[in-house]
Design a protein around this motif. Structure first.
Motif, short mmCIF file in Angstrom:
data_model
loop_
_atom_site.label_atom_id
_atom_site.label_comp_id
_atom_site.label_asym_id
_atom_site.label_seq_id
_atom_site.Cartn_x
_atom_site.Cartn_y
_atom_site.Cartn_z
N GLY A 1 0.80 -1.21 0.00
CA GLY A 1 0.00 0.00 0.00
C GLY A 1 0.83 1.26 0.00
N ILE A 2 1.98 1.19 0.65
CA ILE A 2 2.81 2.39 0.77
C ILE A 2 3.67 2.63 -0.47
CG2 ILE A 2 4.92 1.47 1.82
CD1 ILE A 2 4.76 3.68 3.88
N LYS A 3 3.96 1.59 -1.23
CA LYS A 3 4.87 1.73 -2.37
C LYS A 3 4.45 2.77 -3.38
CE LYS A 3 5.33 -2.69 -3.38
NZ LYS A 3 5.80 -3.94 -4.02
N PRO A 4 3.15 2.88 -3.73
CA PRO A 4 2.78 3.90 -4.72
C PRO A 4 3.07 5.33 -4.29
CG PRO A 4 1.04 2.26 -4.47
CD PRO A 4 2.01 2.01 -3.37
N TYR A 5 3.25 5.55 -3.00
CA TYR A 5 3.50 6.91 -2.50
C TYR A 5 4.99 7.23 -2.42
CZ TYR A 5 -1.41 6.60 -1.12
OH TYR A 5 -2.76 6.45 -1.13
N LEU A 6 5.85 6.25 -2.70
CA LEU A 6 7.29 6.45 -2.63
C LEU A 6 7.84 6.96 -3.96
CD1 LEU A 6 8.38 3.18 -0.76
CD2 LEU A 6 8.58 5.52 0.13
N PRO A 7 8.91 7.77 -3.93
CA PRO A 7 9.61 8.10 -5.17
C PRO A 7 10.11 6.83 -5.85
CG PRO A 7 10.36 9.48 -3.36
CD PRO A 7 9.50 8.42 -2.76
N GLU B 1 11.63 1.11 -6.12
CA GLU B 1 12.38 0.01 -6.74
C GLU B 1 13.27 -0.70 -5.71
OE1 GLU B 1 14.40 1.87 -9.96
OE2 GLU B 1 12.64 1.82 -11.31
N GLN B 2 13.84 0.05 -4.78
CA GLN B 2 14.65 -0.57 -3.74
C GLN B 2 13.80 -1.46 -2.84
OE1 GLN B 2 17.02 2.28 -1.58
NE2 GLN B 2 17.81 3.23 -3.45
N VAL B 3 12.62 -1.00 -2.49
CA VAL B 3 11.73 -1.80 -1.64
C VAL B 3 11.29 -3.07 -2.38
CG1 VAL B 3 9.42 -1.85 -0.62
CG2 VAL B 3 10.93 0.12 -0.22
N GLU B 4 11.00 -2.94 -3.65
CA GLU B 4 10.60 -4.12 -4.42
C GLU B 4 11.74 -5.13 -4.54
OE1 GLU B 4 9.37 -2.26 -8.02
OE2 GLU B 4 7.32 -1.86 -7.32
N ARG C 1 11.66 -3.88 3.01
CA ARG C 1 11.60 -2.63 3.78
C ARG C 1 12.97 -2.16 4.25
NH1 ARG C 1 6.71 -0.82 5.44
NH2 ARG C 1 6.67 0.96 6.86
N ARG C 2 13.90 -3.06 4.44
CA ARG C 2 15.28 -2.83 4.85
C ARG C 2 15.41 -1.83 6.01
NH1 ARG C 2 18.20 1.44 2.67
NH2 ARG C 2 17.30 2.60 0.92
N LEU C 3 14.67 -2.10 7.09
CA LEU C 3 14.76 -1.33 8.31
C LEU C 3 14.96 -2.27 9.49
CD1 LEU C 3 11.80 1.20 7.91
CD2 LEU C 3 14.24 1.72 7.68
N PRO C 4 15.78 -1.89 10.46
CA PRO C 4 15.86 -2.70 11.68
C PRO C 4 14.51 -2.71 12.39
CG PRO C 4 17.66 -1.11 11.55
CD PRO C 4 16.68 -0.74 10.48
N GLY C 5 14.26 -3.75 13.17
CA GLY C 5 13.02 -3.84 13.91
C GLY C 5 13.23 -4.50 15.25
N GLN C 6 12.17 -4.55 16.05
CA GLN C 6 12.26 -5.07 17.42
C GLN C 6 12.08 -6.58 17.51
OE1 GLN C 6 10.77 -1.56 20.36
NE2 GLN C 6 9.19 -2.60 19.19
N ASN C 7 11.22 -7.14 16.70
CA ASN C 7 10.83 -8.52 16.92
C ASN C 7 11.95 -9.53 16.71
OD1 ASN C 7 8.26 -7.84 17.66
ND2 ASN C 7 7.37 -8.14 15.63
N PRO D 1 20.29 5.05 9.58
CA PRO D 1 21.09 6.26 9.31
C PRO D 1 20.79 6.89 7.96
CG PRO D 1 22.41 4.29 8.95
CD PRO D 1 21.09 3.82 9.51
N ASP D 2 20.04 6.19 7.10
CA ASP D 2 19.68 6.72 5.78
C ASP D 2 18.48 7.64 5.95
OD1 ASP D 2 18.94 7.22 3.17
OD2 ASP D 2 19.14 5.14 2.49
N THR D 3 18.75 8.88 6.27
CA THR D 3 17.67 9.80 6.62
C THR D 3 16.83 10.20 5.41
OG1 THR D 3 19.21 11.67 6.47
CG2 THR D 3 18.86 10.70 8.64
N ASP D 4 17.40 10.20 4.22
CA ASP D 4 16.60 10.51 3.03
C ASP D 4 15.55 9.43 2.80
OD1 ASP D 4 17.90 12.93 2.30
OD2 ASP D 4 19.57 11.78 1.49
N TYR D 5 15.95 8.18 2.99
CA TYR D 5 15.00 7.07 2.86
C TYR D 5 13.95 7.15 3.96
CZ TYR D 5 13.32 2.21 2.84
OH TYR D 5 12.54 1.08 2.81
N ALA D 6 14.40 7.45 5.18
CA ALA D 6 13.45 7.58 6.29
C ALA D 6 12.43 8.68 6.01
CB ALA D 6 14.19 7.86 7.59
N ALA D 7 12.89 9.79 5.46
CA ALA D 7 11.99 10.89 5.14
C ALA D 7 10.97 10.49 4.08
CB ALA D 7 12.79 12.10 4.69
N ALA D 8 11.43 9.74 3.07
CA ALA D 8 10.52 9.29 2.01
C ALA D 8 9.46 8.34 2.57
CB ALA D 8 11.31 8.61 0.90
#
Length: 377
Positions: free
Chosen positions: A31-37, A42-45, A49-55, A111-118
């Motif tokens: 659902g979120i992919k269409p809203y990304l640059p 393409e990186q997400v696909e 998601r390539r983010l650290p998580g808790q679980n 640390p990739d703040t541009d990706y976090a902002a997107a």
């Protein structure tokens, strides 16, 4: 199509409507992919998601942290998930308003703040289109890449004026305590957009964030949950002694899902230390408890209940519950607090403040459309 709150509100069992300050509706990755640059889509696909998580570190309860019986269907019907939340929570407990706090704070670990902002921008746009525009009872939280305060302030200015965005939200896990001056662009943007700043427990010790305790990392999820309060304490002290509320007297801060009763002994301690050490922070003109009372709110879940019921009301008074406490369910997580069962018996005036009025005043929401009173069992 927007659902009109005035016609949608029900009153099952005679319960008066309430405000829930912590609802975790999920956002599917597809659902979120269409809203990304395109570059990030393409990186997400390719890599996910390539983010650290808790679980991966701490076994949470339920199924992916949610109650096992609350695994809503995801089908081709556009509003299937929203309709499920309406039936299972909003209508069931007669919510006049529900504050959506998000479902993934992993953007605060990279640390990739541009990706976090997107990702934050995409998440905010998705929530506005798929939730806020379709049910006027739902209110949103602006997600920001808080590890880059300049980008964070830009996102607040971009969507903060939306009438259904009612606060800015970040995770408890952080690089520095939130009173640090590096975060000032965020608070300037919050004040500029008349939005409170909410801290939600999550992401302590994950990715770029500092360890979950002052002693380092812990072994079990019970330890991890217990440690969240000490980090929230550090943020509270930082806000007060760094002088954030002196610089930004209109700023309001909410501490979400860290419990509530710990506030009393902590502000007592802060007041005592301020008296002894105030020469170091001369800009702190009032006792810390006064800055807490005037500028900070806390949500109820998870409620710490004392072993003797006689202790409950004195502790509620000690944390200024009549002015500073707001009800939160944490739906649909496994440690969800039912508005009908979470609290012991209280007087009607306190119940009204906690279940409706405190949140209505903070978020500038209208008075209840039904008769006054709190949630009733």
């Amino acid at each position: 199509m927007e659902t009109n709150a005035s016609t949608k509100i029900k009153s099952p069992g005679g319960k008066t409507s309430i405000i829930d300050c912590d609802i975790h509706a999920t956002i599917p990755l597809d659902g979120i992919k269409p809203y990304l640059p395109r570059i990030y889509r393409e990186q997400v696909e390719t890599w996910g998601r390539r983010l650290p998580g808790q679980n991966h570190m701490y076994l949470n309860g339920g199924t992916n942290g949610s109650m096992q019986e609350h695994q809503p269907p995801r089908n081709k019907e556009e509003d299937s998930y929203l309709n499920y939340i309406r039936a299972q929570h909003i209508d069931k407990f007669n919510l006049e308003y529900g504050i959506m706090t998000g479902s993934d704070y992993g953007v605060h670990t990279t640390p990739d703040t541009d990706y976090a902002a997107a990702l934050c921008s995409a998440s905010n746009d998705y929530v506005i289109e798929h939730y806020l525009s379709r049910d006027s009872r739902l209110k949103g939280s602006v997600h920001i890449p808080k590890q880059d305060p300049i980008l964070a302030a830009k996102e607040i200015d971009r969507v903060g004026s939306h009438p259904d965005m009612v606060q800015v939200i970040v995770s408890n896990g952080a690089i520095k305590p939130y009173g640090n001056r590096m975060y000032e662009p965020i608070y300037e943007a919050c004040v500029r957009n008349n939005l409170p700043f909410a801290i939600h427990v999550s992401m302590e010790g994950i990715g770029i964030n500092n360890p979950p305790t002052g002693a380092g990392y812990v072994s079990y999820y019970a330890e991890y949950r217990a440690a969240r309060t000490q980090i929230m304490m550090a943020h509270m002290a930082s806000f007060i002694f760094e002088g954030v509320f002196v610089k930004y007297p209109d700023l309001k801060v909410i501490m979400v899902e860290a419990g509530m009763m710990w506030v009393a002994p902590f502000i007592w301690r802060l007041d005592q230390d301020w008296k002894a050490l105030r020469h170091q922070t001369p800009w702190v003109k009032e006792p810390p408890s006064e800055y807490y009372r005037k500028h900070m709110k806390v949500t109820s879940q998870p409620i710490e209940l004392p072993p003797q019921k006689e202790m409950f009301m004195p502790m509620m008074e000690a944390i200024y519950a009549r002015e500073n406490l707001m009800f939160a369910s944490d739906y649909p997580h496994w440690d969800f607090d039912s508005p009908l069962l979470a609290f012991p018996k209280m007087d009607e005036e306190m119940k009204e403040r906690i279940f409706y009025q405190n949140a209505a005043e903070l978020y500038r929401l209208p008075a209840r459309k039904q008769a006054a009173g709190g949630a009733r069992a």
